[in-house]
Structure formats: C-alpha cells, structure tokens
Design a protein around this motif. Sequence first.
Motif, mmCIF file in Angstrom:
data_model
loop_
_atom_site.group_PDB
_atom_site.id
_atom_site.type_symbol
_atom_site.label_atom_id
_atom_site.label_comp_id
_atom_site.label_asym_id
_atom_site.label_seq_id
_atom_site.Cartn_x
_atom_site.Cartn_y
_atom_site.Cartn_z
ATOM 1 N N GLN A 2 0.827 -1.208 0.000
ATOM 2 C CA GLN A 2 0.000 0.000 0.000
ATOM 3 C C GLN A 2 0.861 1.259 0.000
ATOM 4 O OE1 GLN A 2 -3.736 0.037 0.181
ATOM 5 N NE2 GLN A 2 -3.037 1.943 -0.761
ATOM 6 N N MET A 3 1.883 1.268 0.813
ATOM 7 C CA MET A 3 2.775 2.428 0.864
ATOM 8 C C MET A 3 3.462 2.669 -0.477
ATOM 9 S SD MET A 3 4.547 2.128 4.648
ATOM 10 C CE MET A 3 5.661 3.488 4.264
ATOM 11 N N GLU A 4 3.906 1.606 -1.108
ATOM 12 C CA GLU A 4 4.585 1.750 -2.385
ATOM 13 C C GLU A 4 3.620 2.207 -3.487
ATOM 14 O OE1 GLU A 4 7.685 1.637 -5.261
ATOM 15 O OE2 GLU A 4 7.541 1.967 -3.100
ATOM 16 N N THR A 5 2.412 1.660 -3.487
ATOM 17 C CA THR A 5 1.419 2.060 -4.481
ATOM 18 C C THR A 5 1.039 3.527 -4.296
ATOM 19 O OG1 THR A 5 0.546 -0.197 -4.510
ATOM 20 C CG2 THR A 5 -0.839 1.511 -5.470
ATOM 21 N N ASP A 6 0.885 3.951 -3.047
ATOM 22 C CA ASP A 6 0.557 5.352 -2.773
ATOM 23 C C ASP A 6 1.703 6.272 -3.200
ATOM 24 O OD1 ASP A 6 -1.783 4.407 -1.692
ATOM 25 O OD2 ASP A 6 -1.158 4.632 0.399
ATOM 26 N N ARG A 7 2.925 5.847 -2.957
ATOM 27 C CA ARG A 7 4.090 6.658 -3.341
ATOM 28 C C ARG A 7 4.135 6.837 -4.858
ATOM 29 N NH1 ARG A 7 9.267 6.256 -5.153
ATOM 30 N NH2 ARG A 7 9.036 4.018 -5.560
ATOM 31 N N LEU A 8 3.906 5.753 -5.571
ATOM 32 C CA LEU A 8 3.924 5.818 -7.031
ATOM 33 C C LEU A 8 2.768 6.662 -7.560
ATOM 34 C CD1 LEU A 8 4.845 2.100 -7.848
ATOM 35 C CD2 LEU A 8 6.342 4.115 -8.011
ATOM 36 N N LEU A 9 1.633 6.599 -6.869
ATOM 37 C CA LEU A 9 0.478 7.399 -7.278
ATOM 38 C C LEU A 9 0.779 8.893 -7.164
ATOM 39 C CD1 LEU A 9 -2.469 7.782 -8.085
ATOM 40 C CD2 LEU A 9 -3.109 7.386 -5.691
ATOM 41 N N ILE A 10 1.391 9.301 -6.070
ATOM 42 C CA ILE A 10 1.733 10.714 -5.893
ATOM 43 C C ILE A 10 2.736 11.160 -6.953
ATOM 44 C CG2 ILE A 10 2.808 12.383 -4.322
ATOM 45 C CD1 ILE A 10 1.653 10.678 -2.001
ATOM 46 N N LEU A 11 3.712 10.310 -7.241
ATOM 47 C CA LEU A 11 4.687 10.641 -8.284
ATOM 48 C C LEU A 11 4.016 10.770 -9.653
ATOM 49 C CD1 LEU A 11 7.709 8.364 -7.300
ATOM 50 C CD2 LEU A 11 7.525 10.848 -7.032
ATOM 51 N N ALA A 12 3.080 9.887 -9.935
ATOM 52 C CA ALA A 12 2.373 9.956 -11.217
ATOM 53 C C ALA A 12 1.532 11.223 -11.308
ATOM 54 C CB ALA A 12 1.491 8.718 -11.385
ATOM 55 N N ALA A 13 0.925 11.611 -10.178
ATOM 56 C CA ALA A 13 0.155 12.860 -10.161
ATOM 57 C C ALA A 13 1.067 14.056 -10.381
ATOM 58 C CB ALA A 13 -0.592 12.986 -8.842
ATOM 59 N N LYS A 14 2.228 14.049 -9.752
ATOM 60 C CA LYS A 14 3.167 15.163 -9.912
ATOM 61 C C LYS A 14 3.739 15.219 -11.321
ATOM 62 C CE LYS A 14 4.418 15.856 -5.078
ATOM 63 N NZ LYS A 14 5.500 16.030 -4.092
ATOM 64 N N ALA A 15 3.766 14.088 -12.014
ATOM 65 C CA ALA A 15 4.219 14.047 -13.399
ATOM 66 C C ALA A 15 3.080 14.350 -14.372
ATOM 67 C CB ALA A 15 4.824 12.679 -13.709
ATOM 68 N N ASN A 16 1.891 14.602 -13.837
ATOM 69 C CA ASN A 16 0.697 14.868 -14.653
ATOM 70 C C ASN A 16 0.485 13.755 -15.673
ATOM 71 O OD1 ASN A 16 -1.590 16.212 -15.506
ATOM 72 N ND2 ASN A 16 -0.494 17.629 -16.858
ATOM 73 N N ASP A 17 0.457 12.522 -15.166
ATOM 74 C CA ASP A 17 0.318 11.328 -16.001
ATOM 75 C C ASP A 17 -1.025 10.652 -15.694
ATOM 76 O OD1 ASP A 17 0.504 8.920 -17.338
ATOM 77 O OD2 ASP A 17 2.544 8.476 -16.676
ATOM 78 N N PRO A 18 -2.113 11.092 -16.349
ATOM 79 C CA PRO A 18 -3.432 10.546 -16.021
ATOM 80 C C PRO A 18 -3.548 9.040 -16.215
ATOM 81 C CG PRO A 18 -3.645 12.532 -17.357
ATOM 82 C CD PRO A 18 -2.194 12.151 -17.366
ATOM 83 N N ALA A 19 -2.926 8.503 -17.267
ATOM 84 C CA ALA A 19 -3.036 7.065 -17.519
ATOM 85 C C ALA A 19 -2.432 6.264 -16.370
ATOM 86 C CB ALA A 19 -2.343 6.708 -18.830
ATOM 87 N N ARG A 20 -1.274 6.695 -15.913
ATOM 88 C CA ARG A 20 -0.623 5.993 -14.801
ATOM 89 C C ARG A 20 -1.408 6.190 -13.508
ATOM 90 N NH1 ARG A 20 1.790 1.723 -13.019
ATOM 91 N NH2 ARG A 20 3.625 2.042 -11.701
ATOM 92 N N VAL A 21 -1.925 7.384 -13.311
ATOM 93 C CA VAL A 21 -2.748 7.643 -12.123
ATOM 94 C C VAL A 21 -3.955 6.718 -12.114
ATOM 95 C CG1 VAL A 21 -4.297 9.332 -11.049
ATOM 96 C CG2 VAL A 21 -2.002 10.022 -11.761
ATOM 97 N N ARG A 22 -4.596 6.565 -13.253
ATOM 98 C CA ARG A 22 -5.760 5.681 -13.343
ATOM 99 C C ARG A 22 -5.377 4.239 -12.996
ATOM 100 N NH1 ARG A 22 -6.912 7.001 -17.959
ATOM 101 N NH2 ARG A 22 -8.594 8.503 -17.614
ATOM 102 N N GLU A 23 -4.262 3.772 -13.511
ATOM 103 C CA GLU A 23 -3.801 2.407 -13.232
ATOM 104 C C GLU A 23 -3.550 2.204 -11.738
ATOM 105 O OE1 GLU A 23 -0.306 1.807 -15.503
ATOM 106 O OE2 GLU A 23 -1.326 1.698 -17.444
ATOM 107 N N LEU A 24 -2.901 3.182 -11.122
ATOM 108 C CA LEU A 24 -2.537 3.032 -9.712
ATOM 109 C C LEU A 24 -3.750 3.148 -8.797
ATOM 110 C CD1 LEU A 24 0.788 5.006 -9.950
ATOM 111 C CD2 LEU A 24 0.577 2.613 -9.250
#
Length: 227
Positions: free
Chosen positions: A65-87
């Motif tokens: 959960q911690m790792e998935t949340d970390r990756l989600l925040i990074l994807a949001a900061k990269a403005n990557d909607p596709a990755r955000v949706r996946e996570l």
Amino acid sequence: MCTKTAALVVLLGLLAGCSTAATSPTSAATTPEAPSSTAASDATPGPASSSPAVVAPTPLSPEAQMETDRLLILAAKANDPARVRELIAAGGNVNAKDAIQDSAFLYAGAEGFNEVLQLTLDAGADVRSINRYGGTALIPASEHGHTDTVRILIAAGVPVDHVNNLGWTAMQEAILLNNGGPNQQDVVRQLLAAGADPDIRDPEGRTALQNAERLGFTEIVALIRNR
C-alpha cells in the motif's frame, strides 16, 4: 306355436343383455388414472440455484500500500493521467500524503492538472484535506489563476472561506500573490459567486477589497464592490 315361443325367448334374452351393458360402467370410466412418476417429478420445483459468490479485491499489504501510494503521488506530480488511473485501480489512496504533505489530489489541484484532479475526485478525494501550509487545494489554485481548476474544486465542495496557516483565504491569495489580471479577476468572480466572504481580514487586518485597492487592481475592486 313353438316357433313363436322360441322367438319370444330370444327377444327377452336380447333385452336383458342391453340392460346389463347400460348399467355396468367400464373399469376405465370408474378408475381414475394415477399420475405417472415422470409427471409428478416435473411438477415438483427443484432447489433454487445459488448465485456465485462475489469475491472482494484482495487488500494490499501495508508495504504494498505504501509503495502504491508513493507511485500514485509521483504519477500525479508528473501529470500522467493514464498511470494515475492504473494506480488507483490497483488500490492507490488518493488522500495519502508524501513527506511534504502532498497528496495526488492536493498536488493536482494546486498545479491545475485537471484530468488527474478529476480522477482523484472520482476516487473519493477528501475535498477538505489540507497541505503543509494548512490550506485546501482551492487556495493555491486561486493563487495561480487556474480558472478551470477553481471551477472544478468549487463544484466539488472545497470550502471557499478556509483560512490557511498564513492567515489567507483563497480570495486573499488570488489578490496578494498574483498580478490582478484576467485570470485572477475570473477567480475572484467565481469565489464571490460561490459565496466567499471578501470581508475576512488577513493578519495585517486588511480585507480582500483593501488589498485590491492597495495594489491597484481596479477590476477586482469593482468586482468586490458590485458583488
């Protein structure tokens, strides 16, 4: 004479036979037909079929959960909607925060990443959550003049009069930390329409109107005066 007598005997016998046939029903007419075992089986409803069990998603381990949340925040900061949706689909928490108190929702709102922002809202973002400055997502969005983002956040129910740790509302930041141009005017117009209070004072004791007058933002002054 004998012939007549014999004929009479034959006639009487025939009449007796007809009477017996009329009064003796056949066994088929008097004995009801028993239902067949097949018919009885068909008439009896069988047991109701059970629906397949709904299997809940397997929860993530704390580490995952911690790792998935970390990756989600990074994807949001990269403005990557596709990755955000996946996570998000993988179980990422849009309200989880990193070491500097940014969540996917708060960062997308502050930076005007509207597609990512909408994904976090659809996933249950806490519209009252605050950043490291004690402000909602609406305050930096207003400061930066992200007019469409401000519209989304207001519609989502972010409080319009929240005061951050600096003592500023969204309207105060829209005036104090930008140039008073068309985007800022639109932000102030939206905030006023949503019921924001321009009379809330900053730590210097000034209202939004007083700050707009002091900075020479005549269009914003007119908006507040004519609200």
